[in-house]
Design an enzyme around this catalytic site. Structure first.
Site, PDB file in Angstrom:
ATOM      1  N   HIS A 182       0.835  -1.208   0.000  1.00  0.00           N
ATOM      2  CA  HIS A 182       0.000   0.000   0.000  1.00  0.00           C
ATOM      3  C   HIS A 182       0.869   1.257   0.000  1.00  0.00           C
ATOM      4  O   HIS A 182       0.550   2.254   0.656  1.00  0.00           O
ATOM      5  CB  HIS A 182      -0.922   0.015   1.225  1.00  0.00           C
ATOM      6  CG  HIS A 182      -2.111  -0.884   1.110  1.00  0.00           C
ATOM      7  ND1 HIS A 182      -3.178  -0.623   0.278  1.00  0.00           N
ATOM      8  CD2 HIS A 182      -2.410  -2.053   1.721  1.00  0.00           C
ATOM      9  CE1 HIS A 182      -4.079  -1.585   0.389  1.00  0.00           C
ATOM     10  NE2 HIS A 182      -3.632  -2.470   1.247  1.00  0.00           N
ATOM     11  N   ASP A 241      -0.194  -4.025   6.138  1.00  0.00           N
ATOM     12  CA  ASP A 241      -1.218  -4.972   5.712  1.00  0.00           C
ATOM     13  C   ASP A 241      -1.130  -5.280   4.215  1.00  0.00           C
ATOM     14  O   ASP A 241      -0.600  -4.510   3.434  1.00  0.00           O
ATOM     15  CB  ASP A 241      -2.616  -4.430   6.031  1.00  0.00           C
ATOM     16  CG  ASP A 241      -2.911  -3.106   5.331  1.00  0.00           C
ATOM     17  OD1 ASP A 241      -1.996  -2.257   5.279  1.00  0.00           O
ATOM     18  OD2 ASP A 241      -4.031  -2.925   4.831  1.00  0.00           O
ATOM     19  N   GLU A 242      -1.647  -6.421   3.861  1.00  0.00           N
ATOM     20  CA  GLU A 242      -1.953  -6.822   2.483  1.00  0.00           C
ATOM     21  C   GLU A 242      -0.774  -6.705   1.508  1.00  0.00           C
ATOM     22  O   GLU A 242      -0.929  -6.185   0.398  1.00  0.00           O
ATOM     23  CB  GLU A 242      -3.157  -6.016   1.960  1.00  0.00           C
ATOM     24  CG  GLU A 242      -4.436  -6.299   2.710  1.00  0.00           C
ATOM     25  CD  GLU A 242      -5.640  -5.604   2.104  1.00  0.00           C
ATOM     26  OE1 GLU A 242      -6.728  -6.188   2.141  1.00  0.00           O
ATOM     27  OE2 GLU A 242      -5.501  -4.460   1.609  1.00  0.00           O
ATOM     28  N   VAL A 243       0.381  -7.187   1.916  1.00  0.00           N
ATOM     29  CA  VAL A 243       1.482  -7.288   0.957  1.00  0.00           C
ATOM     30  C   VAL A 243       1.146  -8.425  -0.004  1.00  0.00           C
ATOM     31  O   VAL A 243       0.923  -9.561   0.425  1.00  0.00           O
ATOM     32  CB  VAL A 243       2.816  -7.558   1.667  1.00  0.00           C
ATOM     33  CG1 VAL A 243       3.924  -7.770   0.639  1.00  0.00           C
ATOM     34  CG2 VAL A 243       3.168  -6.408   2.598  1.00  0.00           C
ATOM     35  N   GLU A 289      -0.949  -8.138  10.258  1.00  0.00           N
ATOM     36  CA  GLU A 289       0.053  -8.852   9.467  1.00  0.00           C
ATOM     37  C   GLU A 289       1.465  -8.662  10.011  1.00  0.00           C
ATOM     38  O   GLU A 289       2.335  -9.514   9.797  1.00  0.00           O
ATOM     39  CB  GLU A 289      -0.002  -8.392   8.008  1.00  0.00           C
ATOM     40  CG  GLU A 289      -1.226  -8.852   7.236  1.00  0.00           C
ATOM     41  CD  GLU A 289      -2.373  -7.869   7.281  1.00  0.00           C
ATOM     42  OE1 GLU A 289      -3.172  -7.836   6.331  1.00  0.00           O
ATOM     43  OE2 GLU A 289      -2.491  -7.107   8.283  1.00  0.00           O
TER      44      GLU A 289
END
Length: 816
Positions: free
Chosen positions: A397, A483-485, A535
């Site tokens: 992100h 988050d959300e790699v 995460e």
């Protein structure tokens, strides 16, 4: 007027469980031909399937949610000519939020880019348009469904409705009253100057004259156990009000309760209130990276938070689509990262996203806070005892920062300054990694093996700390996202491979874990606590022959926090927050299915917001049980009952590590102040109730039916509190917050129209001549016999200012 009129329609979601079909129609409504070679760009969160596009056209994914449409024939687009394109796309489309937005035209003759705006979105009327697939069990929210849902609540007498929100520990009132006036005297010591100023501003709106005096004081609060710094007491007598707090913060909280008891004429009921919060962390997150929110909008949210005793403002300042804080040492971050659209030649910018359009200057995706604006926000929050927790999201992100630093690299390298070019580089020029983030980016991850990344983080943190010092406000924590790699990141990076080989690592997860620890050390050198999304606290491990996410060893210290969001029912991570707390982490519950306020309120095509975590009504936030989420029935986003195969409950030490709860308002669908306030409230108020008020004890009721009955009763009282007390107060200036008004429920029974509203006490107004109802229209109080002479019956929920919910319409000819 734009030269092209655009219409979009979802044709069906039922052809496949994984795709939907749609139609896009674009007509040249100008009197000029459009040069051949034209391209129309658009933003859509649904990825199109190339092979399904109508022959003769292409619909290509560029990056993120940016797509483009072209015609394969090299002919001019003539006046009156329409291009109609059918295609399939991933997932489904059941609301206006799912439609493509932000169209713009790039003519084939190198003419100026033309913003076309949003399409006309055809109604979602058929079953195949309103349901995601054949196994979607969530009912569509129409007027009849709302009526059935609203029957769960009933109007209560006002004396059975609480006067203060969040509900205090103890509140007793008598028939006597105290009268405050504009001239009421306030006594206080200098440590309470800030509280006195806020109270004086409140009194200045009252009628002139001398009223009862008010004493502000810091002193002990009589409570069982340690009262904490935010405890307060109100002693209201006919001639005097004492507001005592355990600290100035407690005094401030007492003033907020006093404000709720105060009528417009200055009358306050005599009585006694003792109160203290359940959780020390009561937060609200606002994402200003996806769409920028100006200083005034942020301050209005802070005022709303303070009114209901929320005390942490999580400021999501960066993401793929924007960097919103000016950093003097790195001007490219806002010169590029705060500009979105199609810039003039030679002027870099980020691409349009989420319908923000081509015009950089007019884009809701452009904007940032300079040093003065940011410090003003900090001081404003601090005066309201709200701690601002800034977030700089990384390593995923992070595209806005990556692109800004790449532009800096290219500029300095072209000037011959090779060393300076690499000083803050965030990407590996030789990286050939292939990945796609959850929001369809292919280049949004920082190369975490670069030493320049640490230098970048240290520089940003140093300047942020300096801004806090100049504001005179303490900086305690920095949130680093995490988050959300996307899977596949770093796998094609020579620099990452070299770092892994040097350290003897075999998995990129080890590289990632090292980055998290480096971030912790950088913050520690600045005397700051570390915070991140869940995460950052999880590691991949093979258990019993299968890969699992397990808590990493906690190394952050007592002030670090992990924010747990992805624990929706059916995800397999329902107990993630509890496992992390039991493992030693301080946890902020940020559960998507209850506390993501960017989710749509209901399954209604007109309700803005996503729904991947489900539909989050105000009741979902109110019934959230922080320490035992299993006491309310678990249902996944499709409405299926879910019982997790394994669920680790909190142990006693883990329960003590639940720091609190936080609402999230992500910004993908928040292009305006009006939309932010609509999405935030009244859900924010339900969040405050659960974060502050004492545990309602639902988990102590073993019988599920009795427990459900108690929850229904508690919700009914809270819904009445909102409808009869809280929301009318939010109508008042100077705040006049733009909360959502729920549309009415309506059914035809025995020839009469029956209407109701989700929050009893809100007014329903109607017309029978087909006009829109307003504050002067008749108020609905009892069922109405349908007359065939009515052109149309329209009814809406109105607030005391005359704002209107969406209107519900009934045509007499439709009656059976």
């Amino acid at each position: 007027m734009p030269p092209i009129a655009i219409e979009w329609e979802c044709l069906s979601n039922l052809a496949s469980d994984a795709t939907f079909s749609a139609r896009l129609s674009m007509r040249n409504v100008s009197n000029q031909a459009i040069a051949p070679g034209w391209t129309v760009y658009l933003n859509t969160c649904r990825k199109t399937l190339d092979s399904t596009v109508t022959p003769g056209y292409t619909m290509k994914h560029i990056n993120g949610d940016l797509f483009c449409v072209t015609a394969e024939t090299n002919q001019a687009w003539q006046p009156g000519e329409a291009h109609t394109i059918k295609y399939d796309a991933q997932h489904w489309a059941i609301s206006d939020t799912d439609a493509p937005l932000g169209f713009y035209l790039v003519p084939g003759d190198a003419g100026p880019v033309i913003d076309l705006g949003d399409p006309v979105i055809m109604p979602f009327e058929l079953a195949q348009q309103r349901h995601r697939h054949n196994d979607d069990r969530v009912p569509a929210s129409d007027a009849a469904q709302r009526f059935r849902q609203n029957e769960q609540t009933r109007l209560l007498p006002l004396d059975q409705v609480g006067r203060i929100t969040p509900r205090p520990l103890s509140a007793r009132f008598s028939a006597e009253v105290c009268v405050l006036k504009k001239g009421s005297q306030i006594s206080h010591n200098p440590a309470l100057d800030s509280e006195e100023r806020l109270l004086r501003a409140m009194l200045d709106r009252l009628p002139s004259g001398d009223g009862a005096r008010i004493e502000l004081e810091v002193g002990p609060i009589a409570l069982d156990g340690a009262p904490g710094e935010e405890a307060y007491m109100l002693a209201i007598e006919p001639d005097k009000i004492v507001v005592r707090g355990n600290t100035p913060h407690g005094v401030f909280n007492g003033i907020q309760s006093l404000a709720q008891l105060l009528s417009a004429d200055g009358t306050v009921p005599a009585g006694h209130v003792i109160d203290a919060p359940r959780f020390r962390y009561r937060g609200m997150m606002l994402d200003v990276a996806r769409h920028f929110a100006g200083k005034e909008t942020v301050m209005r949210l802070l005022d709303c938070m303070a009114r209901f005793k929320l005390n942490r403002f999580h400021f999501h300042l960066t993401d793929d689509e924007g960097w919103r804080l000016q950093i003097a040492a790195l001007p490219e971050l806002t010169d590029i990262g705060a500009r979105r659209g199609v810039a003039a030649k030679g002027e870099p910018s980020l691409p349009p996203s989420f319908g923000s359009g081509a015009d950089v200057a007019a884009s809701a995706g452009s904007g940032y806070y300079n040093a003065g604006q940011f410090t003003e926000i900090l001081r404003y929050a601090h005066a309201r005892h709200i701690e601002v927790v800034p977030e700089f999201n990384m390593p995923g992100h992070a595209r806005a920062a990556v692109m800004a630093m790449r532009e800096r690299y290219d500029r300095l390298r072209a000037a011959g300054d090779i060393e300076g070019a690499s000083e803050y580089l965030l990407s590996d020029p030789g990286d050939e990694s292939v990945y796609e983030s959850v929001q369809l980016w292919h280049d949004n991850v920082i190369c975490i093996a670069l030493p320049s990344v640490d230098r970048f983080i240290d520089t940003v943190v140093s300047e942020v700390a300096s801004l806090y010092r100049s504001a005179g406000v303490p900086l305690r924590t920095v949130h680093t996202g995490g988050d959300e790699v996307p899977a596949g990141a770093w796998l094609g990076s020579p620099i990452c491979h070299a770092r892994m080989k040097e350290q003897g690592w075999t998995e990129v997860s080890q590289l990632h874990a090292d980055f998290v620890q480096r971030c912790r050390r950088i913050l520690a050198r600045h005397g700051l606590a570390y915070a991140g999304w869940e995460e950052t606290a999880l590691i991949h491990a093979c258990v019993g022959g299968r890969q699992q996410l397990l808590p990493a060893p906690e190394l952050g210290g007592p002030e670090s926090r992990v924010y747990v969001w992805n624990n929706t029912w059916g995800s397999g991570t329902e107990d993630c927050a509890y496992r992390l707390a039991n493992a030693g982490y301080n946890v902020v519950l940020s559960n998507a299915a209850s506390l993501y306020f960017d989710m749509a309120y209901a399954k209604d095509p007109d309700e803005p917001g996503y729904y991947w975590a489900g539909f989050v009504e105000t009741r979902q936030a109110f019934t959230f049980c922080p320490l035992d989420t299993t006491i309310t029935p678990g249902r996944n986003a499709m409405g299926h009952d879910i019982t997790p195969a394994v669920f680790e409950p909190l142990d006693s030490a883990g329960a003590a590590r639940i720091a609190g709860i936080q609402g999230q308002l992500w910004g993908e669908n928040s292009r305006s102040r009006e939309r932010i306030e609509y999405l935030a409230a009244p859900r924010l108020i339900a969040l405050a109730e659960r974060a502050w008020a004492a545990d309602p004890g639902w988990y102590l009721i073993a019988d599920p039916d009795q427990r459900a009955s108690r929850i229904d009763s508690d919700w009914n009282e809270f819904a009445n509190r909102l409808g009869q007390r809280v929301l009318p107060q939010l109508d008042e200036a100077p705040l006049a917050y733009g909360y959502r008004l729920p549309p009415p429920g309506l059914v035809l029974k025995d020839g009469a129209l029956h209407a109701n509203v989700a929050l009893p006490g809100l007014a329903l107004h109607y017309t029978t001549d087909g006009s829109e109802p307003g504050i002067g229209s008749r108020r609905y109080r009892a069922p109405l016999v349908v007359s065939p002479d009515w052109p149309a019956f329209r009814i809406a929920t109105l607030d005391t200012r005359g704002r209107r919910s969406r209107t519900v319409t009934f045509y007499p000819e439709d009656a059976p």
